[in-house]
Design a protein around this motif. Structure first.
Motif, PDB file in Angstrom:
ATOM      1  N   ILE A 188       9.951  54.592  28.878  1.00  0.00           N
ATOM      2  CA  ILE A 188       9.649  53.189  29.149  1.00  0.00           C
ATOM      3  C   ILE A 188       9.796  52.374  27.867  1.00  0.00           C
ATOM      4  O   ILE A 188       9.392  52.820  26.788  1.00  0.00           O
ATOM      5  N   TYR A 189      10.336  51.162  28.003  1.00  0.00           N
ATOM      6  CA  TYR A 189      10.525  50.261  26.867  1.00  0.00           C
ATOM      7  C   TYR A 189       9.587  49.065  26.991  1.00  0.00           C
ATOM      8  O   TYR A 189       9.390  48.518  28.078  1.00  0.00           O
ATOM      9  N   PHE A 190       9.043  48.681  25.852  1.00  0.00           N
ATOM     10  CA  PHE A 190       8.147  47.531  25.798  1.00  0.00           C
ATOM     11  C   PHE A 190       8.574  46.616  24.654  1.00  0.00           C
ATOM     12  O   PHE A 190       9.197  47.061  23.681  1.00  0.00           O
ATOM     13  N   ALA A 191       8.218  45.351  24.775  1.00  0.00           N
ATOM     14  CA  ALA A 191       8.403  44.396  23.679  1.00  0.00           C
ATOM     15  C   ALA A 191       7.030  44.102  23.093  1.00  0.00           C
ATOM     16  O   ALA A 191       6.132  43.626  23.795  1.00  0.00           O
ATOM     17  N   VAL A 192       6.866  44.415  21.819  1.00  0.00           N
ATOM     18  CA  VAL A 192       5.611  44.166  21.106  1.00  0.00           C
ATOM     19  C   VAL A 192       5.843  43.007  20.147  1.00  0.00           C
ATOM     20  O   VAL A 192       6.701  43.099  19.259  1.00  0.00           O
ATOM     21  N   TYR A 193       5.099  41.927  20.335  1.00  0.00           N
ATOM     22  CA  TYR A 193       5.275  40.792  19.430  1.00  0.00           C
ATOM     23  C   TYR A 193       4.509  41.065  18.143  1.00  0.00           C
ATOM     24  O   TYR A 193       3.284  41.189  18.138  1.00  0.00           O
TER      25      TYR A 193
END
Length: 228
Positions: A188-193
Protein backbone atom coordinates in the motif's frame (compact mmCIF):
# COMPACT_ATOMS: atom_id res chain seq x y z
CA UNK A 1 -7.02 26.01 46.54
CA UNK A 2 -9.04 24.52 43.68
CA UNK A 3 -6.05 24.81 41.34
CA UNK A 4 -3.80 23.04 43.84
CA UNK A 5 -6.27 20.16 44.14
CA UNK A 6 -6.51 19.84 40.36
CA UNK A 7 -2.71 19.82 40.06
CA UNK A 8 -2.37 17.11 42.72
CA UNK A 9 -5.07 15.04 41.04
CA UNK A 10 -3.26 15.28 37.72
CA UNK A 11 0.04 14.37 39.35
CA UNK A 12 -1.58 11.34 41.00
CA UNK A 13 -3.11 10.27 37.68
CA UNK A 14 0.25 10.44 35.91
CA UNK A 15 1.94 8.51 38.70
CA UNK A 16 -0.69 5.77 38.76
CA UNK A 17 -0.58 5.36 34.99
CA UNK A 18 3.16 4.84 35.08
CA UNK A 19 3.90 8.06 33.19
CA UNK A 20 7.13 9.83 33.92
CA UNK A 21 8.73 13.15 33.09
CA UNK A 22 12.08 11.53 32.35
CA UNK A 23 13.84 8.24 31.67
CA UNK A 24 16.30 6.87 34.16
CA UNK A 25 20.00 7.08 33.35
CA UNK A 26 20.31 3.44 32.33
CA UNK A 27 17.39 3.46 29.89
CA UNK A 28 18.52 6.79 28.42
CA UNK A 29 21.91 5.20 27.77
CA UNK A 30 20.24 2.27 25.99
CA UNK A 31 18.55 4.70 23.59
CA UNK A 32 21.75 6.62 22.90
CA UNK A 33 23.69 3.38 22.37
CA UNK A 34 21.10 2.31 19.79
CA UNK A 35 21.40 5.63 17.95
CA UNK A 36 25.20 5.54 17.94
CA UNK A 37 25.36 1.87 16.88
CA UNK A 38 22.97 2.49 13.98
CA UNK A 39 24.93 5.49 12.74
CA UNK A 40 28.19 3.58 12.82
CA UNK A 41 26.62 0.55 11.11
CA UNK A 42 25.04 2.51 8.25
CA UNK A 43 27.45 5.42 7.88
CA UNK A 44 28.76 6.20 4.41
CA UNK A 45 32.50 6.00 3.77
CA UNK A 46 32.90 9.78 4.00
CA UNK A 47 31.51 9.73 7.54
CA UNK A 48 33.58 6.74 8.61
CA UNK A 49 36.82 8.42 7.49
CA UNK A 50 38.22 5.42 5.65
CA UNK A 51 40.29 5.14 2.50
CA UNK A 52 39.40 3.20 -0.65
CA UNK A 53 40.69 -0.07 0.78
CA UNK A 54 38.57 0.53 3.90
CA UNK A 55 41.52 1.38 6.13
CA UNK A 56 41.08 4.23 8.59
CA UNK A 57 42.52 7.52 7.41
CA UNK A 58 45.83 8.55 8.94
CA UNK A 59 44.61 12.03 9.84
CA UNK A 60 41.47 13.07 11.66
CA UNK A 61 39.20 11.18 14.04
CA UNK A 62 37.24 8.12 12.97
CA UNK A 63 33.49 7.95 13.43
CA UNK A 64 33.61 5.94 16.64
CA UNK A 65 36.01 8.45 18.19
CA UNK A 66 33.57 11.24 17.32
CA UNK A 67 30.41 9.48 18.49
CA UNK A 68 31.89 7.48 21.37
CA UNK A 69 34.69 9.63 22.82
CA UNK A 70 36.55 8.08 25.73
CA UNK A 71 36.70 11.36 27.64
CA UNK A 72 33.46 13.07 26.62
CA UNK A 73 29.71 12.92 27.20
CA UNK A 74 27.15 12.94 24.38
CA UNK A 75 24.54 15.65 24.99
CA UNK A 76 20.93 15.16 23.92
CA UNK A 77 17.37 15.99 24.96
CA UNK A 78 14.96 13.19 25.90
CA UNK A 79 11.59 14.70 26.75
CA UNK A 80 7.97 13.55 27.10
CA UNK A 81 6.11 13.87 23.79
CA UNK A 82 3.68 16.81 23.90
CA UNK A 83 1.70 16.34 20.69
CA UNK A 84 -1.69 14.83 19.89
CA UNK A 85 -0.54 11.28 19.17
CA UNK A 86 -0.94 8.41 21.62
CA UNK A 87 0.54 4.94 21.74
CA UNK A 88 -2.12 2.19 21.62
CA UNK A 89 -0.66 0.31 24.58
CA UNK A 90 -1.46 2.65 27.46
CA UNK A 91 1.37 1.25 29.56
CA UNK A 92 3.75 3.11 27.27
CA UNK A 93 4.46 6.82 27.22
CA UNK A 94 5.88 8.54 24.15
CA UNK A 95 9.21 10.33 24.44
CA UNK A 96 11.05 12.42 21.87
CA UNK A 97 14.79 12.69 21.40
CA UNK A 98 16.18 15.84 19.81
CA UNK A 99 19.65 15.38 18.38
CA UNK A 100 20.79 18.28 16.16
CA UNK A 101 24.16 16.71 15.51
CA UNK A 102 26.25 14.62 17.89
CA UNK A 103 27.31 17.19 20.46
CA UNK A 104 29.95 16.05 22.94
CA UNK A 105 30.98 17.88 26.10
CA UNK A 106 34.45 17.27 27.52
CA UNK A 107 35.67 17.55 31.14
CA UNK A 108 37.36 20.89 30.41
CA UNK A 109 34.03 22.38 29.30
CA UNK A 110 34.85 22.33 25.59
CA UNK A 111 32.29 20.93 23.16
CA UNK A 112 32.34 19.56 19.62
CA UNK A 113 29.50 18.70 17.26
CA UNK A 114 29.58 16.09 14.50
CA UNK A 115 26.99 16.00 11.72
CA UNK A 116 26.94 12.93 9.50
CA UNK A 117 26.18 13.47 5.82
CA UNK A 118 24.79 9.98 5.20
CA UNK A 119 21.52 10.44 7.12
CA UNK A 120 18.38 12.46 6.45
CA UNK A 121 15.70 13.34 9.01
CA UNK A 122 18.42 12.98 11.62
CA UNK A 123 17.33 15.39 14.35
CA UNK A 124 14.13 13.99 15.85
CA UNK A 125 13.38 10.55 17.25
CA UNK A 126 10.38 8.89 18.89
CA UNK A 127 10.27 6.05 21.41
CA UNK A 128 7.59 4.52 23.62
CA UNK A 129 8.62 3.79 27.20
CA UNK A 130 7.11 1.72 30.00
CA UNK A 131 8.69 3.05 33.18
CA UNK A 132 7.45 0.14 35.30
CA UNK A 133 9.31 -2.46 33.23
CA UNK A 134 11.97 -0.25 31.58
CA UNK A 135 10.71 -1.53 28.23
CA UNK A 136 11.57 0.66 25.24
CA UNK A 137 9.96 0.55 21.81
CA UNK A 138 12.10 2.29 19.18
CA UNK A 139 9.58 3.82 16.79
CA UNK A 140 10.98 6.52 14.51
CA UNK A 141 14.42 7.87 13.73
CA UNK A 142 17.82 6.65 12.64
CA UNK A 143 18.20 3.79 15.08
CA UNK A 144 17.34 0.07 15.07
CA UNK A 145 13.55 -0.15 15.17
CA UNK A 146 11.32 -2.28 17.36
CA UNK A 147 8.51 -4.44 16.03
CA UNK A 148 5.37 -2.58 17.07
CA UNK A 149 2.64 -3.59 14.61
CA UNK A 150 1.25 -6.08 17.12
CA UNK A 151 0.03 -3.05 19.10
CA UNK A 152 -2.09 -1.77 16.20
CA UNK A 153 -5.15 -3.14 14.41
CA UNK A 154 -3.84 -2.97 10.85
CA UNK A 155 -5.92 -4.28 7.97
CA UNK A 156 -4.66 -4.40 4.37
CA UNK A 157 -8.22 -3.89 3.13
CA UNK A 158 -8.63 -0.74 5.24
CA UNK A 159 -5.86 1.76 4.47
CA UNK A 160 -7.12 4.20 7.10
CA UNK A 161 -6.26 1.63 9.77
CA UNK A 162 -2.60 2.49 9.06
CA UNK A 163 -2.86 6.24 9.67
CA UNK A 164 -2.08 6.31 13.39
CA UNK A 165 0.70 3.77 12.94
CA UNK A 166 2.30 5.78 10.14
CA UNK A 167 2.06 9.06 12.03
CA UNK A 168 4.22 7.44 14.70
CA UNK A 169 6.59 5.56 12.38
CA UNK A 170 7.13 8.66 10.26
CA UNK A 171 7.58 11.04 13.20
CA UNK A 172 11.14 11.85 12.11
CA UNK A 173 9.87 13.67 9.02
CA UNK A 174 7.37 15.74 11.07
CA UNK A 175 4.17 14.46 9.46
CA UNK A 176 1.19 16.80 9.32
CA UNK A 177 -1.28 14.39 7.74
CA UNK A 178 -1.47 11.13 5.83
CA UNK A 179 -3.66 9.96 2.98
CA UNK A 180 -3.96 6.71 1.07
CA UNK A 181 -2.99 6.90 -2.61
CA UNK A 182 -2.87 3.44 -4.21
CA UNK A 183 -2.15 -0.28 -3.94
CA UNK A 184 -0.17 -2.74 -6.05
CA UNK A 185 0.57 -6.46 -5.82
CA UNK A 186 3.13 -5.91 -3.05
CA UNK A 187 1.65 -3.33 -0.73
CA UNK A 188 0.00 0.00 0.00
CA UNK A 189 1.18 3.53 -0.84
CA UNK A 190 0.49 6.61 1.23
CA UNK A 191 1.28 10.31 0.92
CA UNK A 192 2.75 11.74 4.13
CA UNK A 193 2.91 15.52 4.25
CA UNK A 194 6.28 16.43 5.76
CA UNK A 195 6.49 19.74 7.60
CA UNK A 196 10.26 19.65 7.10
CA UNK A 197 10.06 19.76 3.29
CA UNK A 198 6.49 21.10 2.96
CA UNK A 199 5.68 18.39 0.43
CA UNK A 200 3.80 15.10 0.25
CA UNK A 201 6.30 12.24 0.58
CA UNK A 202 5.32 8.84 -0.78
CA UNK A 203 5.81 5.92 1.62
CA UNK A 204 5.17 2.23 1.07
CA UNK A 205 4.01 -0.55 3.43
CA UNK A 206 4.28 -4.21 2.42
CA UNK A 207 1.23 -6.45 2.75
CA UNK A 208 3.27 -9.24 4.34
CA UNK A 209 5.44 -7.12 6.66
CA UNK A 210 3.86 -3.97 8.03
CA UNK A 211 7.03 -3.15 9.93
CA UNK A 212 8.62 -2.28 6.58
CA UNK A 213 7.80 1.39 6.02
CA UNK A 214 9.90 2.79 3.20
CA UNK A 215 10.17 6.11 1.41
CA UNK A 216 9.72 5.55 -2.32
CA UNK A 217 9.42 9.20 -3.33
CA UNK A 218 11.84 9.90 -6.22
CA UNK A 219 12.83 13.23 -4.67
CA UNK A 220 14.08 11.45 -1.55
CA UNK A 221 14.75 7.97 -2.89
CA UNK A 222 17.45 6.17 -0.97
CA UNK A 223 17.71 8.86 1.67
CA UNK A 224 15.76 7.16 4.42
CA UNK A 225 14.26 3.80 5.25
CA UNK A 226 12.23 3.60 8.42
CA UNK A 227 12.83 -0.13 8.82
CA UNK A 228 16.01 -1.67 7.46
Amino acid sequence: MKHIILFLALLLLLTESGYSQHLNKKDSAVILNNIISYHIRYAVDADISITQNRVLSADGKSIFQKLMPADGQLITEIMPYKGDLNYPNKNYQLFTIHLPGFKVEYPDGMTSTTRLIGFKFDEDYLVAYDSTTSSIKFISGNFFKSRITQDFELDNTKPKSFYQYLMLRCYAMHPLNIRYTKKDENGIYFAVYSKIFNIDVEVFVRYDDHEMVKVTDDRLAGSITFSR
